[in-house]
Design a protein around this motif. Structure first.
Motif, mmCIF file in Angstrom:
data_model
loop_
_atom_site.group_PDB
_atom_site.id
_atom_site.type_symbol
_atom_site.label_atom_id
_atom_site.label_comp_id
_atom_site.label_asym_id
_atom_site.label_seq_id
_atom_site.Cartn_x
_atom_site.Cartn_y
_atom_site.Cartn_z
ATOM 1 N N LEU A 164 -7.667 4.661 8.000
ATOM 2 C CA LEU A 164 -7.537 5.478 6.787
ATOM 3 C C LEU A 164 -6.885 4.776 5.598
ATOM 4 O O LEU A 164 -7.039 5.236 4.477
ATOM 5 N N ILE A 165 -6.123 3.696 5.811
ATOM 6 C CA ILE A 165 -5.460 3.146 4.622
ATOM 7 C C ILE A 165 -6.266 2.035 3.977
ATOM 8 O O ILE A 165 -5.850 1.468 2.977
ATOM 9 N N LYS B 249 -13.796 4.385 2.581
ATOM 10 C CA LYS B 249 -13.481 5.807 2.779
ATOM 11 C C LYS B 249 -14.419 6.387 3.825
ATOM 12 O O LYS B 249 -15.605 6.058 3.853
ATOM 13 N N THR C 109 -5.514 5.682 13.461
ATOM 14 C CA THR C 109 -5.794 6.394 12.219
ATOM 15 C C THR C 109 -5.372 5.577 11.017
ATOM 16 O O THR C 109 -6.078 5.511 10.017
ATOM 17 N N LEU C 110 -4.188 4.952 11.118
ATOM 18 C CA LEU C 110 -3.742 4.144 9.990
ATOM 19 C C LEU C 110 -4.722 3.005 9.727
ATOM 20 O O LEU C 110 -5.061 2.718 8.581
ATOM 21 N N ASN D 22 0.849 -1.194 0.000
ATOM 22 C CA ASN D 22 0.000 0.000 0.000
ATOM 23 C C ASN D 22 0.883 1.242 0.000
ATOM 24 O O ASN D 22 1.648 1.470 0.940
ATOM 25 N N TRP E 283 -1.548 15.726 10.530
ATOM 26 C CA TRP E 283 -0.649 15.407 9.417
ATOM 27 C C TRP E 283 -1.387 15.158 8.105
ATOM 28 O O TRP E 283 -0.848 15.423 7.045
ATOM 29 N N ILE F 210 -8.634 10.186 1.184
ATOM 30 C CA ILE F 210 -8.865 9.448 2.423
ATOM 31 C C ILE F 210 -10.308 9.598 2.883
ATOM 32 O O ILE F 210 -10.690 9.045 3.895
ATOM 33 N N GLY F 211 -11.124 10.336 2.141
ATOM 34 C CA GLY F 211 -12.542 10.432 2.463
ATOM 35 C C GLY F 211 -12.923 11.774 3.059
ATOM 36 O O GLY F 211 -12.122 12.414 3.723
ATOM 37 N N HIS G 15 1.508 8.451 5.000
ATOM 38 C CA HIS G 15 1.115 8.635 6.397
ATOM 39 C C HIS G 15 2.348 8.695 7.292
ATOM 40 O O HIS G 15 2.493 9.615 8.096
#
Lengths: 608, 116
Positions: free
Chosen positions: B110-111, B115, B106-107, A232, A292, A301-302, A238
């Motif tokens: 979000l990844i 969405k 968050t990761l 990914n 960030w 990311i939406g 990130h």
């Protein structure tokens, strides 16, 4: 324990020193060199963009220039220059004789220097990195040459040095404060260095992990970022920005600290709202970790995630606004002296506010789709970094130069330098807002004529020339002012570093000072006899011995990097062996340091 | 001069004061209580897995929660983080934990393909 250090050659003394003042000066020299290098890269880029379809450098060279300009300026110029001031000034401001770990301090410097040299050697060894300072994958993992290997390993080594330095400052500020120097009596530069060091401690591991993944991917065939085997690419972005955004605050907070010192000294007033300033610094540091993804609004990311990060970003404007108003109120009603240091501090306020306003514009995630990757972004972050950090560095240089080098920089030349730089800076970057809004993307090697951006680009380049002339004036100033000897307290200072005789003795304070109030020296000037009271009787002073080992530890990693880049693993093993061997020697060799006798101190201080 | 200034690991000389004695007794009691409590937590965790009546979707978060409780007790009672003079250690520990948790959460969100 030996009584006194044997006389050594000057070169050996500097190579082995663990004195925070000498290491601070070495940080300034090395950082100044890289600053000039990064500036040269910027000038070459601006010449290329002076005319449409210009053929000054090739597109490949342009990519290398823009990558190295960003990387050099952030990692090898701005941070080391700030570390230089932090190293020299923070122990003096808190009344300490050195940092908590003098050996580690030296190791941190040499790691940074060898990392920086490694990164720049790529220019001569197959081309510099060319994927931008952000090195986004898959461009950096699959489509770039050995330059990126230099980027990964160079930054890994210098990042290690930065992490070591950050931890050292944290421990120093927590443990080594003089009697009476409570946290809420610390000068604001020390406070902001403290918060910046905490940010280093928490942010740099993300970069280390990111670089490690990229290194494994490039050198050993790992597939974290390879989409076709389930990787990914967004993970890199990130990780990079979880580090990268706090990094912006690591740079700007110490600069805020410098402005707070300078504005208060040259307004002859106590800093307005000291506790609010401390609180705002902490809030900025805290919020800095939660924003960030505003660098990634257009990644997809939406909408909800974008909105959350947009609001969090705008929230940072509140503590920053508190700071701006506190600086204004510090000057309000003060007896303002327009020295060069103060001119930079005063010019910082409107310049930085402009960067802040465009920051809020960029934080509006919907509008960001329009601004993203245009010159508008370039204009924004140069307003923040130059208008904030670089002005802070120049202000701090003029302010602390007498303390560090025993002479004052020429004020007339300094003011010429200031005005040329200020005009050059605004000329270069103000027009870039419009270039960006007209649609010119950043990081392009050329553009076509007749789009209404030819003249603006020309103006921008002229501004860059003006800044170069200004910088040359600064260098001239440094050289011609040498004879301009300064007394110990040339600015009628407020904080402890001005209470020491000049040149600064290597033990800093003959007796540990007793701090009775915020702005300790000013308090003694107005309520006492103008001299700092001592917290202990005059006695022998214990000092750490110098060591050559930090250079060998860094050199080992430097060699090992070459082994890794060219996959010659004997070299890797030799390099790592040198580093581990030096660490082993450090661990088993007893080193108790030495003492400076009180008779010698009396002689030097001119008492008794 | 007190030898502990130069060498913190030097053996104590003489008898401890009454105050120190009471302090040690109180600490000893606290440690035994927390030790028993942690054994209790561990056995609950074991029972949760061993018994067939408890579904996995309850057992996994439940064990994670009591694991967290155990880690905190370990840090505060056995590693003496609850004592005075550990303020900075606590601040740094929890800030680091907060940043790491935020990052990981968050990761995870979000990844992915979804969405938000």
């Amino acid at each position: 324990m030996s009584n006194a250090q044997a006389q050594k050659s000057v070169l050996w003394d500097w190579l082995t020193t663990v004195d925070h003042k000498k290491i601070g000066i070495m940080y300034l020299v090395a950082g100044g060199f890289f600053f000039a290098l990064g500036g040269l890269e910027a000038i070459l880029m601006r010449i290329q963009l002076m005319f449409p379809n210009f053929d000054f450098v090739t597109a490949q060279t342009f990519n290398e220039l823009l990558t190295m300009h960003g990387t050099t300026m952030i990692f090898l110029a701005a941070m080391p220059l700030l570390f230089g001031f932090m190293n020299y000034i923070v122990p003096l401001q808190i009344g300490a004789r050195d940092v908590a770990f003098p050996f580690l301090n030296s190791l941190g410097f040499w790691l940074f220097l060898f990392g920086g040299v490694l990164l720049n050697l790529s220019w001569f060894l197959g081309g510099a990195p060319d994927a931008g300072w952000t090195a986004y994958v898959p461009l950096s993992s699959e489509y770039s040459g050995t330059g990126i290997d230099y980027y990964v390993l160079g930054l890994q080594i210098s990042g290690l040095g930065t992490l070591i330095a950050g931890i050292n400052f944290l421990v120093t500020i927590i443990n080594m404060r003089a009697p009476g120097m409570s946290m809420m009596r610390m000068p604001l530069f020390t406070w902001s260095s403290f918060v910046a060091s905490a940010l280093i401690l928490f942010a740099f591991p993300a970069l280390t992990v990111g670089l490690l993944l990229l290194m494994l991917e490039r050198l050993f065939g790992a597939t974290y970022f390879a989409v076709d085997v389930g990787g990914n690419v967004v993970i890199w972005q990130h990780l990079f920005w979880i580090f990268g955004h706090p990094e912006v605050y690591i740079l700007i907070l110490p600069a805020f600290g410098i402005f707070s010192e300078v504005l208060s000294t040259f307004s002859k007033k106590r800093l307005f709202g000291y506790s609010a300033m401390v609180f705002a610094t902490l809030i900025i540091g805290f919020l800095g970790f939660m924003v960030w993804a505003h660098h990634m609004f257009t990644v997809g990311i939406g909408p909800v995630a974008n909105a959350i990060f947009a609001v969090a970003t705008m929230a940072i404007a509140v503590p920053t606004g508190i700071k701006i108003f506190n600086w204004l109120f510090t000057m309000w009603g003060g007896r303002i002296q327009f020295t060069t240091a103060n001119l930079f501090a005063i010019a910082f306020i409107p310049s930085f506010v402009m960067g802040g306003v465009t920051g809020i514009m960029l934080a509006t995630s919907a509008a960001n789709y329009q601004f993203h990757d245009t010159y508008f972004v370039v204009a924004h972050f140069h307003y923040v970094i130059i208008g904030g950090v670089v002005f802070g560095l120049f202000s701090g240089a003029f302010y602390w130069w007498p303390r560090m080098f025993g002479y004052k920089l020429n004020e007339t030349l300094g003011k010429w330098f200031f005005w040329l730089f200020l005009f050059g800076f605004h000329l270069t970057f103000f027009v870039q807002h419009f270039i960006g809004l007209m649609g010119m993307p950043r990081r392009v090697a050329s553009y076509l004529p007749g789009q209404g951006i030819d003249e603006l680009n020309f103006v921008s380049t002229m501004g860059a020339f003006l800044m170069s002339v200004a910088f040359i004036l600064l260098v001239v100033n440094v050289i011609v002012s040498v004879k301009n000897k300064s007394e110990a307290d040339p600015w009628d200072g407020r904080t402890l570093e001005w209470a020491i005789p000049t040149p600064t003795p290597e033990y800093n304070f003959a007796q540990t000072p007793l701090v009775r109030e915020l702005d300790a020296l000013w308090y003694e000037k107005t309520h006492g006899n103008g001299k700092i009271k001592a917290a202990e009787p005059l006695d022998d002073i214990h000092m750490p011995n110098g060591s050559i080992l930090p250079i060998f530890m860094s050199l080992g990693l430097f060699l090992a990097s070459f082994g890794l880049i060219y996959q010659v693993h004997p070299v890797t093993i030799i390099g790592l062996a040198i580093t581990l061997g030096a660490m082993f020697i450090r661990s088993i060799k007893e080193d108790h340091g030495y003492h400076i006798h009180k008779e010698d101190i009396k002689k030097e201080e001119g008492v008794g | 001069m007190d030898p502990h200034v130069t060498d913190p690991s030097a053996p104590l000389k003489g008898k401890p004061s009454k105050k120190a004695e009471r302090q040690l007794a109180r600490e000893g009691k606290q440690q035994i209580i927390s030790f028993v409590f942690m054994i209790f937590l561990t056995s609950i965790a074991f029972l949760t897995v061993a018994s067939d009546t408890i579904p996995n979707r309850f057992a996994i978060p439940f064990i994670l929660i009591i694991a967290a409780v155990q880690v905190i007790m370990q840090l505060y009672y056995f590693m003496h983080l609850n004592e005075r003079g550990n303020g900075w250690t606590n601040i740094m520990l929890w800030t680091g934990f907060f940043v790491a948790a935020l990052t990981v959460a968050t990761l995870m969100l979000l990844i992915g393909v979804t969405k938000y």
